[in-house]
Scaffold this motif. Structure first.
Motif, PDB file in Angstrom:
ATOM      1  N   ILE A  12      45.156  64.657  34.719  1.00 39.58           N
ATOM      2  CA  ILE A  12      44.031  64.471  33.788  1.00 39.58           C
ATOM      3  C   ILE A  12      43.947  65.669  32.839  1.00 39.58           C
ATOM      4  O   ILE A  12      43.815  65.506  31.623  1.00 39.58           O
ATOM      5  CB  ILE A  12      42.710  64.269  34.555  1.00 39.58           C
ATOM      6  CG1 ILE A  12      42.701  62.908  35.256  1.00 39.58           C
ATOM      7  CG2 ILE A  12      41.507  64.390  33.622  1.00 39.58           C
ATOM      8  CD1 ILE A  12      41.511  62.685  36.149  1.00 39.58           C
ATOM      9  N   ILE A  16      44.490  65.829  28.722  1.00 40.86           N
ATOM     10  CA  ILE A  16      43.553  66.460  27.781  1.00 40.86           C
ATOM     11  C   ILE A  16      44.299  67.463  26.897  1.00 40.86           C
ATOM     12  O   ILE A  16      44.104  67.502  25.681  1.00 40.86           O
ATOM     13  CB  ILE A  16      42.390  67.133  28.536  1.00 40.86           C
ATOM     14  CG1 ILE A  16      41.508  66.069  29.190  1.00 40.86           C
ATOM     15  CG2 ILE A  16      41.575  68.022  27.615  1.00 40.86           C
ATOM     16  CD1 ILE A  16      40.469  66.613  30.129  1.00 40.86           C
ATOM     17  N   ILE A  98      44.103  58.669  31.600  1.00 39.03           N
ATOM     18  CA  ILE A  98      42.657  58.928  31.685  1.00 39.03           C
ATOM     19  C   ILE A  98      42.307  60.213  30.946  1.00 39.03           C
ATOM     20  O   ILE A  98      41.309  60.286  30.229  1.00 39.03           O
ATOM     21  CB  ILE A  98      42.198  58.970  33.156  1.00 39.03           C
ATOM     22  CG1 ILE A  98      42.261  57.572  33.754  1.00 39.03           C
ATOM     23  CG2 ILE A  98      40.800  59.550  33.282  1.00 39.03           C
ATOM     24  CD1 ILE A  98      41.958  57.521  35.228  1.00 39.03           C
ATOM     25  N   GLY A  99      43.133  61.247  31.106  1.00 35.06           N
ATOM     26  CA  GLY A  99      42.892  62.521  30.427  1.00 35.06           C
ATOM     27  C   GLY A  99      42.906  62.396  28.922  1.00 35.06           C
ATOM     28  O   GLY A  99      42.099  63.021  28.231  1.00 35.06           O
ATOM     29  N   TYR A 101      42.080  59.733  27.209  1.00 36.09           N
ATOM     30  CA  TYR A 101      40.848  59.057  26.781  1.00 36.09           C
ATOM     31  C   TYR A 101      39.623  59.956  26.947  1.00 36.09           C
ATOM     32  O   TYR A 101      38.695  59.903  26.136  1.00 36.09           O
ATOM     33  CB  TYR A 101      40.671  57.735  27.523  1.00 36.09           C
ATOM     34  CG  TYR A 101      41.544  56.654  26.942  1.00 36.09           C
ATOM     35  CD1 TYR A 101      41.216  56.058  25.738  1.00 36.09           C
ATOM     36  CD2 TYR A 101      42.721  56.267  27.562  1.00 36.09           C
ATOM     37  CE1 TYR A 101      42.026  55.089  25.172  1.00 36.09           C
ATOM     38  CE2 TYR A 101      43.542  55.304  27.004  1.00 36.09           C
ATOM     39  CZ  TYR A 101      43.185  54.718  25.815  1.00 36.09           C
ATOM     40  OH  TYR A 101      43.993  53.774  25.252  1.00 36.09           O
ATOM     41  N   ILE A 102      39.608  60.798  27.965  1.00 36.32           N
ATOM     42  CA  ILE A 102      38.513  61.759  28.119  1.00 36.32           C
ATOM     43  C   ILE A 102      38.513  62.728  26.936  1.00 36.32           C
ATOM     44  O   ILE A 102      37.470  63.033  26.358  1.00 36.32           O
ATOM     45  CB  ILE A 102      38.626  62.506  29.464  1.00 36.32           C
ATOM     46  CG1 ILE A 102      38.295  61.569  30.618  1.00 36.32           C
ATOM     47  CG2 ILE A 102      37.711  63.725  29.495  1.00 36.32           C
ATOM     48  CD1 ILE A 102      38.554  62.165  31.988  1.00 36.32           C
ATOM     49  N   ALA A 103      39.705  63.219  26.574  1.00 36.70           N
ATOM     50  CA  ALA A 103      39.802  64.142  25.435  1.00 36.70           C
ATOM     51  C   ALA A 103      39.359  63.460  24.144  1.00 36.70           C
ATOM     52  O   ALA A 103      38.672  64.070  23.318  1.00 36.70           O
ATOM     53  CB  ALA A 103      41.235  64.654  25.302  1.00 36.70           C
ATOM     54  N   PHE A 105      37.189  61.067  23.890  1.00 32.98           N
ATOM     55  CA  PHE A 105      35.730  60.972  23.955  1.00 32.98           C
ATOM     56  C   PHE A 105      35.088  62.308  23.604  1.00 32.98           C
ATOM     57  O   PHE A 105      34.107  62.363  22.858  1.00 32.98           O
ATOM     58  CB  PHE A 105      35.303  60.517  25.351  1.00 32.98           C
ATOM     59  CG  PHE A 105      33.831  60.548  25.572  1.00 32.98           C
ATOM     60  CD1 PHE A 105      33.010  59.596  24.999  1.00 32.98           C
ATOM     61  CD2 PHE A 105      33.253  61.547  26.345  1.00 32.98           C
ATOM     62  CE1 PHE A 105      31.649  59.619  25.185  1.00 32.98           C
ATOM     63  CE2 PHE A 105      31.886  61.579  26.544  1.00 32.98           C
ATOM     64  CZ  PHE A 105      31.077  60.619  25.963  1.00 32.98           C
ATOM     65  N   ILE A 106      35.639  63.394  24.118  1.00 40.45           N
ATOM     66  CA  ILE A 106      35.077  64.724  23.852  1.00 40.45           C
ATOM     67  C   ILE A 106      35.183  65.055  22.367  1.00 40.45           C
ATOM     68  O   ILE A 106      34.219  65.524  21.748  1.00 40.45           O
ATOM     69  CB  ILE A 106      35.782  65.794  24.718  1.00 40.45           C
ATOM     70  CG1 ILE A 106      35.417  65.601  26.185  1.00 40.45           C
ATOM     71  CG2 ILE A 106      35.429  67.195  24.243  1.00 40.45           C
ATOM     72  CD1 ILE A 106      36.235  66.444  27.134  1.00 40.45           C
TER      73      ILE A 106
END
Length: 170
Positions: A12, A16, A98-99, A101-103, A105-106
């Motif tokens: 993850i 990112i 997943i990482g 998509y998290i990045a 979003f951030i």
């Protein structure tokens, strides 16, 4: 199971970092684009699309899977490939997706916050001004009420003894 969780969390974080790196510059993607495509089909130098950055899910998944497939081919000479290796390989791919998509979003939320900061500052200043006006109104009302109380003449009231005398009880 513990090593899988550790590798999943590391994947993850790796996702990112990859997303952040490609959002800063996509020189490797531009290089492969120029290598694979003709002059007419090549993307412009100002285009920010990368292997991960601004790609749809399928292409993002393919690029990440190819990256880890190349990595696992190199690692196969060090350790034998078995179920555990394939399980780690799958958790690395999934964690990296997943990482990314998290990045995303951030980064998207930080852009929205930067755009809305001025709007929130203006609203906050309006609220402070309204609060000051409200406090001034309360203080003005308090002063007026005190003046009314001071100005109101006291009606001479009879004492308790006089009232009892009037009733004939004393």
């Amino acid at each position: 199971m513990t090593i899988e969780i550790i590798i999943f969390i590391a994947a993850i974080l790796f996702g990112i970092v990859i997303y952040w790196r490609e959002s800063r510059g996509n020189k490797m993607y531009l290089f492969f684009n120029k290598l694979m495509n003709s002059e007419e089909l090549q993307m412009k130098d100002t285009d920010t699309k990368g292997f991960i950055f601004q790609q749809n899910f399928v292409l993002r998944f393919v690029y990440i899977a190819v990256l880890f497939l190349i990595g696992i081919l190199i690692v196969q000479f060090l350790i034998p490939i078995n179920y555990a290796t394939i399980s780690l390989f799958a958790s690395m791919i999934f964690g990296t997706l997943i990482g990314t998509y998290i990045a995303g979003f951030i980064f998207k939320s930080s852009e929205i916050i930067e755009e809305q900061t001025e709007y929130f500052e203006d609203k906050f200043e309006d609220v402070i001004e309204k609060g000051k006006d409200f406090m001034e109104d309360l203080q003005a009302k308090d002063v007026k009420e005190k003046e009314i109380i001071k100005e109101a003449p006291k009606v001479a009231e009879k004492s308790a003894r006089e009232r009892l005398k009037d009733k004939g009880l004393l």
